[in-house]
Design an enzyme around this catalytic site. Structure first.
Site: not given
Ligand SMILES: CC(=O)Nc1ccn([C@H]2C[C@H](O)[C@@H](CO)O2)c(=O)n1
Length: 105
Positions: A19, A22, A72
């Site tokens: 990954k 994000t 991802e």
């Molecule tokens: C606080 C918050 O928003 N935390 C997050 C947001 C996104 N992710 C991950 C989920 C997906 O893999 C990507 C895309 O959004 O990032 C996360 O782990 N924590």
């Protein structure tokens, strides 16, 4: 702030380099290229990695592609589902590309 959190279900994918991006909303768009971030689990606030930000690029939900999904380690359908789950009303996002820093925590 030099801190970012991820849901713990993504920890292994980050640590094994599968990954590399994000996708976050505006509230987490302030990271800058070259910045080094401490990475914590969202659920327990446990430090588990350090990453370096490569780029931060605006994107709309409709622009998400197979390439983003691959970065991802998901299918595009899975990625869109995860994003809708976390950000049900958002359409504008930022792709944060990063690399894992291999040093002991
Ligand atoms: C606080 C918050 O928003 N935390 C997050 C947001 C996104 N992710 C991950 C989920 C997906 O893999 C990507 C895309 O959004 O990032 C996360 O782990 N924590």
């Amino acid at each position: 702030m030099n801190k970012i959190t991820f849901f713990s279900r993504f920890e292994s994918d980050i640590l094994n380099g599968k990954k590399t991006i994000t996708i976050r909303d505006k509230s987490e768009s302030y990271f800058k290229p070259t910045q080094i971030l401490d990475v914590f689990t969202n659920e327990t606030d446990r430090l588990f990695a350090k990453i370096q930000v490569i780029s931060v690029t605006p994107i709309s939900f409709d622009q998400l592609s197979e390439q983003h999904a691959q970065q991802e380690n998901m299918t595009l359908e899975q990625l869109k589902g995860v994003i809708k789950e976390i950000y049900p009303t958002e359409n504008q996002f930022f792709v944060i590309e990063f690399k894992l820093i291999n040093e002991p925590i």
